[in-house]
Design a protein around this motif. Structure first.
Motif, PDB file in Angstrom:
ATOM      1  N   HIS A   2       0.828  -1.204   0.000  1.00 30.04           N
ATOM      2  CA  HIS A   2       0.000   0.000   0.000  1.00 30.04           C
ATOM      3  C   HIS A   2       0.864   1.256   0.000  1.00 30.04           C
ATOM      4  N   VAL A   3       1.920   1.241   0.805  1.00 31.04           N
ATOM      5  CA  VAL A   3       2.814   2.402   0.881  1.00 31.04           C
ATOM      6  C   VAL A   3       3.491   2.646  -0.462  1.00 31.04           C
ATOM      7  N   LEU A   4       4.015   1.594  -1.062  1.00 31.19           N
ATOM      8  CA  LEU A   4       4.690   1.747  -2.343  1.00 31.19           C
ATOM      9  C   LEU A   4       3.721   2.146  -3.445  1.00 31.19           C
ATOM     10  N   ALA A   5       2.510   1.596  -3.406  1.00 29.11           N
ATOM     11  CA  ALA A   5       1.514   1.944  -4.419  1.00 29.11           C
ATOM     12  C   ALA A   5       1.165   3.420  -4.333  1.00 29.11           C
ATOM     13  N   SER A   6       0.943   3.910  -3.114  1.00 28.22           N
ATOM     14  CA  SER A   6       0.595   5.316  -2.933  1.00 28.22           C
ATOM     15  C   SER A   6       1.743   6.209  -3.377  1.00 28.22           C
ATOM     16  N   HIS A   7       2.961   5.852  -2.997  1.00 28.55           N
ATOM     17  CA  HIS A   7       4.132   6.654  -3.349  1.00 28.55           C
ATOM     18  C   HIS A   7       4.342   6.676  -4.862  1.00 28.55           C
ATOM     19  N   ALA A   8       4.244   5.490  -5.494  1.00 29.57           N
ATOM     20  CA  ALA A   8       4.472   5.405  -6.926  1.00 29.57           C
ATOM     21  C   ALA A   8       3.399   6.147  -7.717  1.00 29.57           C
ATOM     22  N   ALA A   9       2.159   6.102  -7.227  1.00 27.85           N
ATOM     23  CA  ALA A   9       1.079   6.792  -7.928  1.00 27.85           C
ATOM     24  C   ALA A   9       1.284   8.297  -7.917  1.00 27.85           C
ATOM     25  N   VAL A  10       1.857   8.804  -6.851  1.00 31.44           N
ATOM     26  CA  VAL A  10       2.135  10.250  -6.765  1.00 31.44           C
ATOM     27  C   VAL A  10       3.315  10.619  -7.647  1.00 31.44           C
ATOM     28  N   ARG A  11       4.358   9.798  -7.608  1.00 26.16           N
ATOM     29  CA  ARG A  11       5.566  10.103  -8.367  1.00 26.16           C
ATOM     30  C   ARG A  11       5.378   9.941  -9.869  1.00 26.16           C
ATOM     31  N   SER A  12       4.599   8.939 -10.266  1.00 18.22           N
ATOM     32  CA  SER A  12       4.425   8.663 -11.691  1.00 18.22           C
ATOM     33  C   SER A  12       3.001   8.190 -11.957  1.00 18.22           C
ATOM     34  N   PRO A  13       2.033   9.113 -11.901  1.00 16.28           N
ATOM     35  CA  PRO A  13       0.617   8.725 -11.999  1.00 16.28           C
ATOM     36  C   PRO A  13       0.215   8.103 -13.332  1.00 16.28           C
ATOM     37  N   GLY A  14       0.952   8.361 -14.397  1.00 19.38           N
ATOM     38  CA  GLY A  14       0.563   7.843 -15.702  1.00 19.38           C
ATOM     39  C   GLY A  14       1.295   6.582 -16.105  1.00 19.38           C
ATOM     40  N   ARG A  15       2.081   6.019 -15.211  1.00 21.22           N
ATOM     41  CA  ARG A  15       2.885   4.844 -15.558  1.00 21.22           C
ATOM     42  C   ARG A  15       1.974   3.651 -15.849  1.00 21.22           C
ATOM     43  N   GLN A  16       2.158   3.014 -16.981  1.00 22.38           N
ATOM     44  CA  GLN A  16       1.334   1.881 -17.387  1.00 22.38           C
ATOM     45  C   GLN A  16       2.032   0.584 -16.993  1.00 22.38           C
ATOM     46  N   VAL A  17       1.361  -0.196 -16.156  1.00 23.25           N
ATOM     47  CA  VAL A  17       2.040  -1.357 -15.591  1.00 23.25           C
ATOM     48  C   VAL A  17       1.280  -2.673 -15.720  1.00 23.25           C
ATOM     49  N   PHE A  18       0.035  -2.655 -16.187  1.00 23.79           N
ATOM     50  CA  PHE A  18      -0.663  -3.931 -16.311  1.00 23.79           C
ATOM     51  C   PHE A  18      -1.661  -3.889 -17.465  1.00 23.79           C
ATOM     52  N   PRO A  19      -1.900  -5.058 -18.109  1.00 26.11           N
ATOM     53  CA  PRO A  19      -2.874  -5.121 -19.202  1.00 26.11           C
ATOM     54  C   PRO A  19      -4.277  -5.319 -18.649  1.00 26.11           C
ATOM     55  N   ASP A  20      -5.262  -4.741 -19.317  1.00 26.37           N
ATOM     56  CA  ASP A  20      -6.624  -4.763 -18.779  1.00 26.37           C
ATOM     57  C   ASP A  20      -7.452  -5.955 -19.248  1.00 26.37           C
ATOM     58  N   GLY A  21      -6.906  -6.804 -20.108  1.00 22.83           N
ATOM     59  CA  GLY A  21      -7.643  -7.987 -20.540  1.00 22.83           C
ATOM     60  C   GLY A  21      -8.643  -7.725 -21.648  1.00 22.83           C
ATOM     61  N   SER A  22      -8.606  -6.541 -22.255  1.00 24.38           N
ATOM     62  CA  SER A  22      -9.508  -6.243 -23.363  1.00 24.38           C
ATOM     63  C   SER A  22      -8.995  -6.938 -24.627  1.00 24.38           C
ATOM     64  N   ILE A  23      -9.753  -6.808 -25.711  1.00 29.33           N
ATOM     65  CA  ILE A  23      -9.379  -7.486 -26.943  1.00 29.33           C
ATOM     66  C   ILE A  23      -8.018  -7.020 -27.442  1.00 29.33           C
ATOM     67  N   ASN A  24      -7.693  -5.766 -27.237  1.00 34.47           N
ATOM     68  CA  ASN A  24      -6.392  -5.249 -27.643  1.00 34.47           C
ATOM     69  C   ASN A  24      -5.375  -5.288 -26.519  1.00 34.47           C
ATOM     70  N   ASN A  25      -5.802  -5.805 -25.356  1.00 28.87           N
ATOM     71  CA  ASN A  25      -4.919  -5.948 -24.203  1.00 28.87           C
ATOM     72  C   ASN A  25      -4.201  -4.639 -23.876  1.00 28.87           C
ATOM     73  N   GLN A  26      -4.978  -3.572 -23.707  1.00 30.20           N
ATOM     74  CA  GLN A  26      -4.420  -2.259 -23.443  1.00 30.20           C
ATOM     75  C   GLN A  26      -3.753  -2.217 -22.071  1.00 30.20           C
TER      76      GLN A  26
END
Length: 370
Positions: A2-26
């Motif tokens: 939780h601590v790292l997630a909160s810190h990372a979201a503040v430092r780099s809010p637009g960082r793309q780190v996981f696929p959403d499972g859609s047809i194009n796997n965005q």
């Protein structure tokens, strides 16, 4: 996490780190620790828990994903979560509940094995070490590691106690959870065969040998029949998800790239270096396990290693894929059992902090697969 997630979201809010499972796997940005616990394979299991394996071949679901792709994922885990969705629980939360209960069952099974091999304290330490290994976060996520570990632990315990029918049934059920259940099936079958040759257990070892592979074979037959043949089923595994047996080629190439430093994509990414260290540590523990545990446990751990490294998988997934190979943890468990409680608090506390750091860093900071 939780601590790292909160810190990372503040430092780099637009960082793309996981696929959403859609047809194009965005690829998407993270917002909380749930993005890690429900990412990658967890997206598929939540989808199956919510809508079942269903749908005709050739059709697509509401997200535009062909239904046939769901057949690649073995059904036991989402089947256990699906009834909870009828109570108004979301598929995602239902999956996490199943993982939580499965993790408790797995820890209990590990304790039983440790107690059988040595004593009560060793059993407690075996469960404790399993709880703080580097990839322990996936025991809480929407993955099959906890469920399969629970089934494997209790099946192996039944083997050690020569309760062949229980071992056969648990191996059969495990065959519905993931393809690497073949390792457990083989271990139970081999142990039963040895017992049969030794004329121990009467007809029960033969029953165990017949029961153990039934679940795995039944699901592969079902999925293949629905897709129109085995070639189509295994073709989706290989062509869509990149899962195939490559005789250790991928693991060997990535390992040598890191050790020699000739490929920047491998040698300059910390997650891959850490994963190689985890693999090296596993090999060391496996070598030390041979003289310290029943042969059934050693065989299971060794073949799990072969399955995890002999197929074409990403190096960063090694820690997760080796989680069910818990017998190697008997080595540190035996050592920790000798420590005083005060020293245990220090050691296990430090390992828990490191495991928590790795759990948060892996998906949020490194942006690598878990």
């Amino acid at each position: 996490m939780h601590v790292l997630a909160s810190h990372a979201a503040v430092r780099s809010p637009g960082r793309q780190v996981f696929p959403d499972g859609s047809i194009n796997n965005q690829w998407r940005s993270f917002t909380s620790i749930l993005d890690a616990l429900l990412s990658w394979d967890g997206r598929w299991y939540a989808k199956i828990a919510g809508g079942g394996l269903g749908g005709p071949v050739g059709a697509v679901d509401a997200d535009g994903i062909p239904y046939e792709m769901r057949l690649v994922f073995f059904p036991l885990y989402p089947w256990l979560a699906r009834p909870l969705t009828f109570l108004g629980i979301s598929p995602e939360v239902a999956c996490l509940i199943v993982s939580f209960i499965s993790a408790i069952a797995a820890a209990w099974g590990l304790y039983a094995i440790g107690r059988h091999v040595r004593d009560h304290r060793t059993g407690v330490m075996l469960a404790a070490v399993w709880a703080v290994v580097p990839a322990a976060m996936t025991q809480n996520g929407a993955y099959t590691e906890s469920l399969f570990t629970a089934l494997a632990a209790w099946a192996l315990y039944a083997v050690l106690k020569e309760r062949w029918l229980i071992a056969g049934v648990l191996a059969c059920v495990a065959g519905l959870s993931r393809p690497t259940a073949a390792v457990l099936i083989g271990t139970v079958g081999l142990a039963a065969l040895v017992a049969a040759f030794s004329r121990r257990g009467g007809w029960r070892p033969y029953a165990a040998m017949a029961l153990a592979p039934a679940g795995l074979l039944a699901y592969i037959a079902y999925a293949s029949a629905k897709l129109g043949g085995y070639e189509r089923y295994f073709g989706i595994h290989e062509n869509t998800f990149g899962a195939r047996w490559d005789y250790f080629e991928n693991t060997w190439n990535m390992s040598t790239d890191i050790l020699i430093g000739v490929d920047d994509d491998n040698s300059q990414k910390p997650i891959r270096v850490l994963s190689l260290l985890i693999l090296a540590g596993f090999l060391l523990l496996l070598a030390l396990l041979v003289s310290r545990a029943p042969w059934q446990l050693t065989v299971f751990a060794a073949v799990m290693l072969i399955m995890a490294t002999g197929s074409r998988t990403h190096m960063s997934m090694v820690g997760r894929h080796l989680l069910p190979a818990f017998p190697v943890l008997l080595v540190p468990a035996l050592l920790l059992a000798r420590l005083r409680n005060r020293d245990l608090i220090i050691v296990l506390g430090a390992l828990a902090l490191l495991s928590g750091w790795y759990a948060g860093w892996l998906p949020f900071i490194s942006g690598q697969a878990i």
